[in-house]
Design a protein around this motif. Structure first.
Motif, mmCIF file in Angstrom:
data_model
loop_
_atom_site.group_PDB
_atom_site.id
_atom_site.type_symbol
_atom_site.label_atom_id
_atom_site.label_comp_id
_atom_site.label_asym_id
_atom_site.label_seq_id
_atom_site.Cartn_x
_atom_site.Cartn_y
_atom_site.Cartn_z
ATOM 1 N N THR A 149 79.715 4.354 1.267
ATOM 2 C CA THR A 149 79.136 4.738 2.553
ATOM 3 C C THR A 149 79.464 3.699 3.626
ATOM 4 N N SER A 205 61.131 5.776 6.387
ATOM 5 C CA SER A 205 62.284 6.493 6.935
ATOM 6 C C SER A 205 63.490 6.335 6.009
ATOM 7 N N MET A 206 63.650 5.181 5.397
ATOM 8 C CA MET A 206 64.750 5.013 4.432
ATOM 9 C C MET A 206 64.526 5.902 3.211
ATOM 10 N N SER A 209 65.604 9.554 3.272
ATOM 11 C CA SER A 209 67.027 9.903 3.159
ATOM 12 C C SER A 209 67.519 9.908 1.711
ATOM 13 N N LYS A 213 63.278 10.491 -2.987
ATOM 14 C CA LYS A 213 62.209 10.238 -2.004
ATOM 15 C C LYS A 213 61.458 8.926 -2.221
ATOM 16 N N GLN A 247 71.078 8.888 -3.208
ATOM 17 C CA GLN A 247 71.251 8.765 -1.750
ATOM 18 C C GLN A 247 72.639 9.149 -1.255
ATOM 19 N N SER A 252 74.536 17.165 3.653
ATOM 20 C CA SER A 252 73.969 17.337 4.995
ATOM 21 C C SER A 252 72.453 17.185 4.910
ATOM 22 N N MET A 253 71.797 17.185 6.081
ATOM 23 C CA MET A 253 70.334 17.127 6.095
ATOM 24 C C MET A 253 69.752 18.349 5.390
ATOM 25 N N LEU A 256 69.693 17.881 1.800
ATOM 26 C CA LEU A 256 68.642 16.932 1.406
ATOM 27 C C LEU A 256 67.266 17.585 1.409
ATOM 28 N N ASN A 257 67.032 18.481 2.365
ATOM 29 C CA ASN A 257 65.656 18.945 2.575
ATOM 30 C C ASN A 257 65.394 20.393 2.144
#
Ligand code: NAP
Length: 258
Positions: A149, A205-206, A209, A213, A247, A252-253, A256-257
């Motif tokens: 990354t 917040s970290m 991502s 979790k 991680q 994409s978001m 992730l969600n």
């Protein structure tokens, strides 16, 4: 349970804080004799004492991983205190942040000296002792940042962490004839004193991502290093284990969600 660690002599560089502490603690709890290394003897010795209080065998040593003479003294001290060297965990590292436009040549060199030369020098110094071991292992702490990354402000850091893997992939071939394996652990976001100091909002917040979790613990990295150092991992060399709670995987978001 991995039974091949008890009695082994282990050096952990950068073991007075953070991930190095986790690695040293996991090895000590599995019966290894641990040399806790940092530049500050008071901090190295304080953590070695904590490991001894916990029933482990450990001593502290002050050395700078950027200094060839210090690395030689460190290797000699481990060998004389603990009867040789079986396992080197080259973990010490720094991660100062700075965007390219703000970075000086000195900033760049400082990170490279600590993270990259600071991997090569302990390996070189420990090599004669590792060659005499019947279970010789080198475990490098790299990162997801660089090898996989990117993060603005960490070009020098990312380059150094990717560079460690380039070093590993040739070193493992060079030392294979001695039965020495060289592998790397790539941590994601790990709960160290430094990260805890950034506050709960930052940690949350970290963690958001990460598919699991939550942030990793320093022991999570210790257990990966322990496996790579074990007899059971004898046929693994030149490889990486990513310890990041997933991680690096979401595309994409949404991924992730969902
Ligand atoms: P940390 O908490 O800041 O601890 C760094 C350790 O390295 C300390 O014990 C420090 O002790 C030692 N050190 C620094 N420079 C040194 C030098 N020149 N010579 C000898 N020892 C030195 O760092 P960390 O977060 O645990 O990181 C440890 C390793 O994990 C690094 O290689 C880092 O790149 C990697 N990593 C960390 C994370 C994370 O989330 N924390 C993620 C990916 C990778 P002294 O200051 O007393 O010397």
């Amino acid at each position: 349970m991995l039974t091949s660690i008890a009695g082994r002599s282990v050096i952990v560089t950068g073991a007075s804080k953070g991930i190095g502490k986790g690695i040293a603690r996991v090895f000590a709890r599995n019966g290894a004799k641990v040399l806790v290394v940092s530049r500050h003897i008071d901090e190295a010795e304080a953590f070695a004492e904590a490991l001894r209080q916990d029933g482990g065998i450990a001593s502290g040593f002050a050395a700078d991983v950027t200094d060839a003479g210090d690395m030689q003294m460190m290797a000699d001290a481990a060998a004389s205190a603990h009867g040789g060297i079986d396992i080197l965990c080259a973990n010490a590292g720094i991660f100062p942040q700075g965007k390219i436009e703000d970075l000086s040549a000195e900033d760049w060199d400082h990170v490279m000296a600590t993270n990259l030369k600071g991997t090569f020098l302990p390996v070189k110094a420990c090599l004669p002792y590792l060659k005499a071991s019947d279970q010789p292992r080198i475990v490098i702490t790299s990162s997801i940042t660089g090898p996989i990354t990117g993060f603005p402000g960490w070009t020098h850091y990312g380059a150094s962490k990717a560079g460690q893997l380039g070093f590993m992939r040739t070193a493992c071939i060079e030392v294979a004839k001695y039965g020495i394996t060289v592998n790397a652990v790539l941590p994601g976001n790990i709960l160290t004193e430094g990260l805890i100091g950034l506050g709960e909002a930052y940690q949350n917040s970290m963690a958001a991502s990460v598919p699991l979790k939550k942030l990793g613990t320093v022991e999570d990295i210790g257990y990966a290093a322990l496996f790579l150092a074990s007899k059971e991992a004898a046929y693994i060399t030149g490889q990486t284990i990513v310890v990041d709670g997933g991680q690096t995987l979401p595309e994409s978001m949404d991924a992730l969600n969902t």
